[in-house]
Write an enzyme that holds these catalytic residues in place. Structure first.
Site, PDB file in Angstrom:
ATOM      1  N   SER A 124      92.639  77.465  45.201  1.00 42.15           N
ATOM      2  CA  SER A 124      91.774  77.851  46.311  1.00 42.15           C
ATOM      3  C   SER A 124      92.582  78.572  47.368  1.00 42.15           C
ATOM      4  CB  SER A 124      91.159  76.604  46.920  1.00 42.15           C
ATOM      5  OG  SER A 124      92.179  75.704  47.292  1.00 42.15           O
ATOM      6  N   GLU A 157      83.832  80.754  43.243  1.00 42.40           N
ATOM      7  CA  GLU A 157      84.267  82.001  43.873  1.00 42.40           C
ATOM      8  C   GLU A 157      85.104  82.786  42.863  1.00 42.40           C
ATOM      9  OE1 GLU A 157      84.623  80.680  48.549  1.00 42.40           O
ATOM     10  OE2 GLU A 157      86.172  80.013  47.168  1.00 42.40           O
TER      11      GLU A 157
HETATM   12  N1  CAA Z   1      82.100  63.498  40.144  1.00 41.87           N
HETATM   13  C1  CAA Z   1      80.991  63.821  39.464  1.00 41.87           C
HETATM   14  N2  CAA Z   1      79.764  63.556  39.911  1.00 41.87           N
HETATM   15  C2  CAA Z   1      79.649  62.949  41.105  1.00 41.87           C
HETATM   16  C3  CAA Z   1      80.771  62.569  41.860  1.00 41.87           C
HETATM   17  C4  CAA Z   1      82.046  62.871  41.331  1.00 41.87           C
HETATM   18  N3  CAA Z   1      83.171  62.587  41.968  1.00 41.87           N
HETATM   19  N4  CAA Z   1      80.355  61.971  42.983  1.00 41.87           N
HETATM   20  C5  CAA Z   1      79.017  61.958  42.935  1.00 41.87           C
HETATM   21  N5  CAA Z   1      78.584  62.572  41.801  1.00 41.87           N
HETATM   22  C6  CAA Z   1      77.221  62.820  41.370  1.00 41.87           C
HETATM   23  C7  CAA Z   1      76.746  61.700  40.530  1.00 41.87           C
HETATM   24  O1  CAA Z   1      75.826  62.202  39.617  1.00 41.87           O
HETATM   25  C8  CAA Z   1      76.069  60.826  41.546  1.00 41.87           C
HETATM   26  O2  CAA Z   1      75.089  60.022  41.003  1.00 41.87           O
HETATM   27  P1  CAA Z   1      75.438  58.550  40.461  1.00 41.87           P
HETATM   28  O3  CAA Z   1      76.168  57.838  41.516  1.00 41.87           O
HETATM   29  O4  CAA Z   1      74.100  58.004  40.153  1.00 41.87           O
HETATM   30  O5  CAA Z   1      76.242  58.739  39.225  1.00 41.87           O
HETATM   31  C9  CAA Z   1      75.413  61.842  42.459  1.00 41.87           C
HETATM   32  O6  CAA Z   1      76.374  62.902  42.539  1.00 41.87           O
HETATM   33  C10 CAA Z   1      75.115  61.306  43.819  1.00 41.87           C
HETATM   34  O7  CAA Z   1      76.288  60.702  44.326  1.00 41.87           O
HETATM   35  P2  CAA Z   1      76.306  59.669  45.514  1.00 41.87           P
HETATM   36  O8  CAA Z   1      75.020  58.903  45.537  1.00 41.87           O
HETATM   37  O9  CAA Z   1      77.595  58.924  45.446  1.00 41.87           O
HETATM   38  O10 CAA Z   1      76.461  60.487  46.833  1.00 41.87           O
HETATM   39  P3  CAA Z   1      75.774  61.806  47.400  1.00 41.87           P
HETATM   40  O11 CAA Z   1      74.311  61.836  47.189  1.00 41.87           O
HETATM   41  O12 CAA Z   1      76.352  61.954  48.774  1.00 41.87           O
HETATM   42  O13 CAA Z   1      76.355  62.991  46.497  1.00 41.87           O
HETATM   43  C11 CAA Z   1      78.102  64.558  46.501  1.00 41.87           C
HETATM   44  C12 CAA Z   1      77.710  63.133  46.298  1.00 41.87           C
HETATM   45  C13 CAA Z   1      77.404  65.459  45.488  1.00 41.87           C
HETATM   46  C14 CAA Z   1      79.608  64.657  46.304  1.00 41.87           C
HETATM   47  C15 CAA Z   1      77.652  65.013  47.941  1.00 41.87           C
HETATM   48  O14 CAA Z   1      78.071  64.072  48.875  1.00 41.87           O
HETATM   49  C16 CAA Z   1      78.197  66.344  48.372  1.00 41.87           C
HETATM   50  O15 CAA Z   1      77.657  67.378  48.031  1.00 41.87           O
HETATM   51  N6  CAA Z   1      79.295  66.313  49.149  1.00 41.87           N
HETATM   52  C17 CAA Z   1      79.975  67.508  49.625  1.00 41.87           C
HETATM   53  C18 CAA Z   1      80.942  67.963  48.576  1.00 41.87           C
HETATM   54  C19 CAA Z   1      81.675  69.201  48.993  1.00 41.87           C
HETATM   55  O16 CAA Z   1      81.607  69.689  50.110  1.00 41.87           O
HETATM   56  N7  CAA Z   1      82.419  69.753  48.060  1.00 41.87           N
HETATM   57  C20 CAA Z   1      83.252  70.890  48.313  1.00 41.87           C
HETATM   58  C21 CAA Z   1      84.619  70.390  48.553  1.00 41.87           C
HETATM   59  S1  CAA Z   1      85.769  71.670  48.898  1.00 41.87           S
HETATM   60  C22 CAA Z   1      86.417  72.014  47.405  1.00 41.87           C
HETATM   61  O17 CAA Z   1      86.107  71.468  46.415  1.00 41.87           O
HETATM   62  C23 CAA Z   1      87.378  73.108  47.435  1.00 41.87           C
HETATM   63  C24 CAA Z   1      88.692  72.895  46.867  1.00 41.87           C
HETATM   64  O18 CAA Z   1      89.399  73.857  46.846  1.00 41.87           O
HETATM   65  C25 CAA Z   1      89.212  71.615  46.375  1.00 41.87           C
END
Ligand code: CAA
Length: 292
Positions: A124, A157
């Protein structure tokens, strides 16, 4: 989709949080996929985590058992990088955010991969022009940047460096779409690209407010969620992405900008130095019942 006819097999280098889920998404999307790591135990852990994620998805009715079974028949785990890369069409590197390691790795991949193979990095922060000249195929090198958790987040991206060919961009974007992702085309190389720069601005302010003693980190997360409607607060998100990753991203940016403002916040460094890497180590800003 014609741009994609050359891609049957995908190699993912690195079985960490990003690499393992990139591999799973590729296999779920119908590609023969191999995840590579240097250590057997890292691959074993990745496999177990993916199996339990998939079992959960089946239990919740998000996928069928046969979809998952078929995906696992397409997904291999291997420590034999050279043998796998020799027969691959597309490499996605998701190893550590360290320029000299990536340059050595890309030089080695270039020696082994078939001439048509594209070598993409999930980095990234390290733009691909800094890696491409370690290979003899700079026109086939680009960034293909996924978001965490890859199984859930829809964005990728695609970032060309000035010497990346249009074909490489087209194939990479078509692959991302075939993996069910929405492509963000970034036209100029810039560390962090687009989404992470938005995130970094928020994270930086959040860390400053916390280290100035204005507010607890827990309350900053509450503000982000309940006042701004974000799905997670910036500290929860650092724990998800990995404290080590957040820290290394800062260092990589500093290395490129030379600006002390790019350096990691001292509070982030404290966690990094203590080995509190977030969810994956069971402790980061928050404490977790088990490492995930
Ligand atoms: N891996 C895979 N699937 C996941 C997961 C993980 N670590 N965490 C959650 N999920 C999925 C699962 O399907 C989960 O359902 P189950 O618990 O029934 O299995 C579902 O998402 C819902 O999870 P939660 O109920 O725990 O929580 P949530 O509704 O808040 O969703 C989330 C979790 C999708 C992560 C959400 O909080 C979200 O969109 N968060 C923001 C994530 C974000 O901003 N990501 C970008 C990060 S920056 C980046 O990645 C850049 C880089 O360079 C590293």
């Amino acid at each position: 989709m014609s741009a994609l006819t050359s891609v049957n097999h995908i190699t993912v280098i690195g079985s960490g949080t990003m690499g393992s889920q990139i591999g799973m998404v590729a296999a779920l999307s119908g590609f023969e996929t191999t995840i590579i790591d240097i250590a057997e135990d890292a691959l074993q852990r990745a496999r177990e985590q993916l199996e339990s994620r998939m079992a959960r998805d089946v239990e919740k009715g998000r996928r069928t058992q046969s979809e998952v079974d078929e995906a696992f028949t397409r997904l291999d785990f291997s420590t034999d990088r050279d043998a796998v890369v020799a027969g691959t069409d597309f490499v996605i590197e998701a190893a550590v955010e360290d320029l000299s390691i990536k340059r050595k790795l890309f030089a080695a991949l270039d020696q082994i991969a078939p001439p048509h193979a594209i070598l993409a990095t999930n980095s990234s922060n390290i733009v691909s022009s800094r890696i491409a000249d370690a290979t003899s195929r700079p026109e086939k090198v680009c960034n293909m940047h996924f978001f965490n958790p890859v199984l859930v987040m829809k964005a990728v991206e695609v970032v060309a460096h000035p010497g990346t060919s249009q074909d490489t961009v087209a194939i990479t974007a078509a692959l991302a779409e075939a993996m069910g992702k929405q492509v963000i085309h970034v036209h100029k190389e810039i560390p962090g690209f687009v989404a992470n720069r938005l995130l970094a601005a928020l994270r930086k302010e959040a860390l400053q407010l916390y280290s100035d003693g204005v507010v607890s980190f827990e309350d900053i997360d509450i503000a982000a969620k309940s006042a701004l409607g974000h799905p997670m607060g910036p500290f929860e998100l650092m724990d998800l992405v990995g404290i080590d990753v957040a820290y290394m991203i800062r260092l990589a940016e500093y290395e490129q900008t030379g600006d002390p403002e790019s350096l990691p916040n001292p509070e982030l460094k404290k966690l990094y130095d203590a080995g509190r890497f977030g969810r994956k180590s069971g402790q980061g800003w928050y404490t977790y019942a088990s490492a995930t």
